[in-house]
Design a protein around this motif. Structure first.
Motif, PDB file in Angstrom:
ATOM      1  N   ALA A  59       0.875  -1.178   0.000  1.00 26.06           N
ATOM      2  CA  ALA A  59       0.000   0.000   0.000  1.00 26.06           C
ATOM      3  C   ALA A  59       0.909   1.223   0.000  1.00 26.06           C
ATOM      4  O   ALA A  59       1.078   1.903   1.005  1.00 26.06           O
ATOM      5  CB  ALA A  59      -0.920   0.016   1.218  1.00 26.06           C
ATOM      6  N   PRO A  60       1.521   1.493  -1.164  1.00 21.60           N
ATOM      7  CA  PRO A  60       2.641   2.451  -1.244  1.00 21.60           C
ATOM      8  C   PRO A  60       2.346   3.834  -0.688  1.00 21.60           C
ATOM      9  O   PRO A  60       3.225   4.474  -0.118  1.00 21.60           O
ATOM     10  CB  PRO A  60       2.921   2.525  -2.757  1.00 21.60           C
ATOM     11  CG  PRO A  60       2.345   1.286  -3.331  1.00 21.60           C
ATOM     12  CD  PRO A  60       1.202   0.888  -2.458  1.00 21.60           C
ATOM     13  N   LYS A  61       1.092   4.294  -0.850  1.00 22.05           N
ATOM     14  CA  LYS A  61       0.811   5.671  -0.436  1.00 22.05           C
ATOM     15  C   LYS A  61       0.049   5.755   0.881  1.00 22.05           C
ATOM     16  O   LYS A  61      -0.483   6.804   1.233  1.00 22.05           O
ATOM     17  CB  LYS A  61       0.017   6.369  -1.533  1.00 22.05           C
ATOM     18  CG  LYS A  61       0.807   6.526  -2.829  1.00 22.05           C
ATOM     19  CD  LYS A  61      -0.056   7.068  -3.940  1.00 22.05           C
ATOM     20  CE  LYS A  61       0.651   6.947  -5.288  1.00 22.05           C
ATOM     21  NZ  LYS A  61      -0.292   7.103  -6.413  1.00 22.05           N
ATOM     22  N   ALA A  62      -0.027   4.654   1.611  1.00 24.20           N
ATOM     23  CA  ALA A  62      -0.757   4.681   2.887  1.00 24.20           C
ATOM     24  C   ALA A  62       0.016   5.487   3.938  1.00 24.20           C
ATOM     25  O   ALA A  62       1.230   5.664   3.845  1.00 24.20           O
ATOM     26  CB  ALA A  62      -0.993   3.262   3.375  1.00 24.20           C
TER      27      ALA A  62
ATOM     28  N   ASP B 107      -4.773   3.740  -1.672  1.00 25.63           N
ATOM     29  CA  ASP B 107      -3.407   4.259  -1.561  1.00 25.63           C
ATOM     30  C   ASP B 107      -2.403   3.351  -2.270  1.00 25.63           C
ATOM     31  O   ASP B 107      -1.309   3.075  -1.766  1.00 25.63           O
ATOM     32  CB  ASP B 107      -3.014   4.439  -0.084  1.00 25.63           C
ATOM     33  CG  ASP B 107      -3.755   5.610   0.551  1.00 25.63           C
ATOM     34  OD1 ASP B 107      -4.411   6.376  -0.190  1.00 25.63           O
ATOM     35  OD2 ASP B 107      -3.676   5.764   1.778  1.00 25.63           O
ATOM     36  N   GLY B 108      -2.806   2.863  -3.430  1.00 19.73           N
ATOM     37  CA  GLY B 108      -1.882   2.083  -4.243  1.00 19.73           C
ATOM     38  C   GLY B 108      -1.862   0.591  -3.951  1.00 19.73           C
ATOM     39  O   GLY B 108      -1.217  -0.175  -4.670  1.00 19.73           O
ATOM     40  N   GLY B 109      -2.579   0.160  -2.920  1.00 17.57           N
ATOM     41  CA  GLY B 109      -2.634  -1.278  -2.591  1.00 17.57           C
ATOM     42  C   GLY B 109      -3.983  -1.857  -2.976  1.00 17.57           C
ATOM     43  O   GLY B 109      -5.000  -1.164  -2.980  1.00 17.57           O
TER      44      GLY B 109
END
Lengths: 387, 387
Positions: A59-62, B107-109
């Motif tokens: 979840a790169p942007k978490a 978020d990207g995930g």
């Protein structure tokens, strides 16, 4: 009875937070392997030989990712962002052996771990992880004859629906078309449903292994939804066993006896349940002793001599009272004090002294979780239908 | 044959992105209701009477949330943060009727929607949503006699495991212990597994309804894992049908015939499959015409006279060739040109002219998705085992 339900709910809530080893933590070994419950091809979550669990979430942007599993209460395990923008974390010590439910909290929202299979608990499909136990062979999938788990849809006039149940039939059920079998009705706990005993409980594999080992005479197991999940903790005052009793006793049992080759008399019918399913078992069996002869409560209350004395015909009709707990449920000051209805071991002994076939079992180093109940089924099954 | 697999994979990939209505969008009605596949008590996702889908996700601190379902290709539906910090969004038009897989990107995930049930597709458990169809009655759960879906674990020497299959037995299977039944072996598609035909396909309910309506003579359905999921698109050059053929023909069929009351001769055994399961069906049946008499390909290729001519005994042994597609799979320039093996309708007609019992079916206004295949089963089942 209503007051008892409330006390039990408080008990279950309390026990639910005691799921982890509380001893000193050993140095962590780097021998992590994927959990056996992972989805096909998934490398995480992982478990090491000591029972530590490691999680890895993409979840790169978490902003924040945590796992509900961890030592010492509700905090869980906070994951940290790795160099590759994944989130990684390891429990600070070994988890208890056996099956655990968990979920992720990602930026304040609750989601499942995409790495692992889901299991119905807490009134929703949650992630699951399996910590290998020293005795895991008894619930392992082995190269032996296997019984079937049949999904049935049975008509229920009282609820105006087709309701679902699962029926375990032993390996030789399809062979001899004359042979008839005893039946165990087996209930899940609060937040779970009719899938729990097969999926997280592995009841079919436990039975297959017991039968292959010559430890039990085969019987059927019937698992249906106990209608418990509308009950919120603290809202048990309004819980009424009657609707489920009607479904089970008046609708499901006749359907099973009509569609499966059962021995349909009282000596060949048992009921057991875990947690709130144990509470249901106690209520329904004592109100229907003409239908049930063997009773099992797994982490779901006890039987005292008071219970026996206020139930006409108990001593004559009941052939087995089996009560079990995980050892962590009995630890500390709950033994003999925190338990509603008195110390379960003392109660079990008093029944035995009164001439009742009373068996008390404690699962080593487990809490209010499924390894306690897998072991309870393993201990309970060989005691059934001896007469 | 290998080249054919590659072409099929390209076809499936292309079709996978054409899942949605492409017509002008009507004004959206505010009559949204929870999807019938939601988890117990969950209000979202919702569907309106036109087929718009609305999503609501709790993730207060997320930066972005989107849903893979949407009109016009891969973009999906981007959710926006509402005043209460939830994320909400609605598709920009009606989705096709029937079942759709989807997932969230947070978020990207990639995660599942905690509001709805999960279904195995794309080699993992994905979220599912159901858009009511005008003909949904044929797969609805009704107050009629129901068959069972039995999980079996059968020994497989060739893979050195106990493998899982599901067996549908019709409502009267437990009644007459002398009666024997024909068997349909029914395969899932790429990315799916042996749970697909019961869960998202509703094969058991389709059968129950056909039987209650007097439209078919009852038969068993056997569903097992087609071992297709190790195949990545583009990596099909190495696909070999033999390992699965060994499991199905040499291990599963004998197990079924030994443990269920089957009619075990060639005239009473059929095989069908969807998408890559259709490809498997074509390979396995044509190589084993002594074992299979009825063949169904659902969105999974066609039979041409070339196929017939190069398969010794085809005209004599094959009693039915059923080929179906969703109408959207045939739209545009794919009809007659993009299809490997030629236009499927033209092929079906040529078989019919050659005296073969050839049936071609097109599911209205559906793509490479499960409503096409539910309808294909509904059309296929009444044609089976007439001889």
């Amino acid at each position: 009875m209503k007051q008892h339900f409330i006390d039990l709910a408080i008990l279950f809530t309390f026990l639910g937070s005691v799921c982890f080893s509380q001893t000193e933590q050993p140095a962590m070994l780097e021998d992590f392997k994927p959990s056996t419950l992972n989805q096909p091809g998934q490398q995480y979550p992982q478990v090491n030989s000591q029972g530590y669990a490691r999680f890895r979430i993409v979840a790169p942007k978490a902003q924040s990712v945590s796992v509900s599993l961890g030592l010492g209460g509700r905090g869980g395990t906070v994951l940290t962002r790795a160099a590759d923008s994944t989130w990684v974390g390891t429990t600070t010590g070994p988890l208890d052996k056996g099956f655990h439910y968990y979920h992720l909290t990602i930026d304040g929202g609750i989601f499942n771990d995409p790495g692992t299979l889901n299991f119905y608990g807490s009134t929703r499909w949650e992630s699951g992880i399996e910590i290998p136990a020293p005795d895991e062979e008894f619930y392992a999938l082995k190269n032996i004859p296997h019984g079937n788990v049949q999904q049935i849809l049975f008509p229920s006039k009282s609820t105006n629906t087709s309701r679902r149940a699962f029926v375990y039939t032993p390996p030789d059920y399809d062979k001899g078309h004359a042979r008839r079998y005893p039946v165990l009705y087996l209930q899940h706990g609060w937040g779970e449903d009719e899938t729990a005993w097969s999926n997280q409980g592995r009841a079919n594999l436990i039975m297959d292994n017991l039968i292959a080992g010559g430890k039990i005479k085969p019987f059927l197991i019937v698992m249906t939804y106990g209608m418990t999940n509308e009950i919120k903790f603290g809202g048990l005052r309004n819980f009424d066993i009657k609707p489920f009793q009607t479904v089970l006793v008046d609708e499901l049992i006749p359907y099973i006896d009509a569609h499966f080759r059962t021995l349909s008399d009282q000596p060949h019918r048992a009921m057991a349940g875990l947690s709130m399913g144990g509470m249901e078992t106690k209520s329904i069996t004592t109100a229907n002793l003409d239908k049930f002869s063997h009773i099992g409560l797994f982490s779901g209350g006890t039987f005292s001599m008071d219970d026996v004395n206020k139930t006409p015909g108990f001593k004559k009709k009941v052939k087995l009272v089996f009560v079990s707990f995980g050892s962590r449920e009995l630890e500390g000051n709950r033994g003999g004090r925190g338990f509603w209805g008195g110390d379960p071991k003392v109660n079990a002994d008093s029944l035995k002294q009164a001439g009742i076939n009373s068996v008390f079992y404690v699962s080593p180093e487990t809490a209010h979780e499924f390894l306690s109940w897998r072991r309870s089924l393993r201990e309970f099954a060989p005691l059934l239908f001896k007469n």
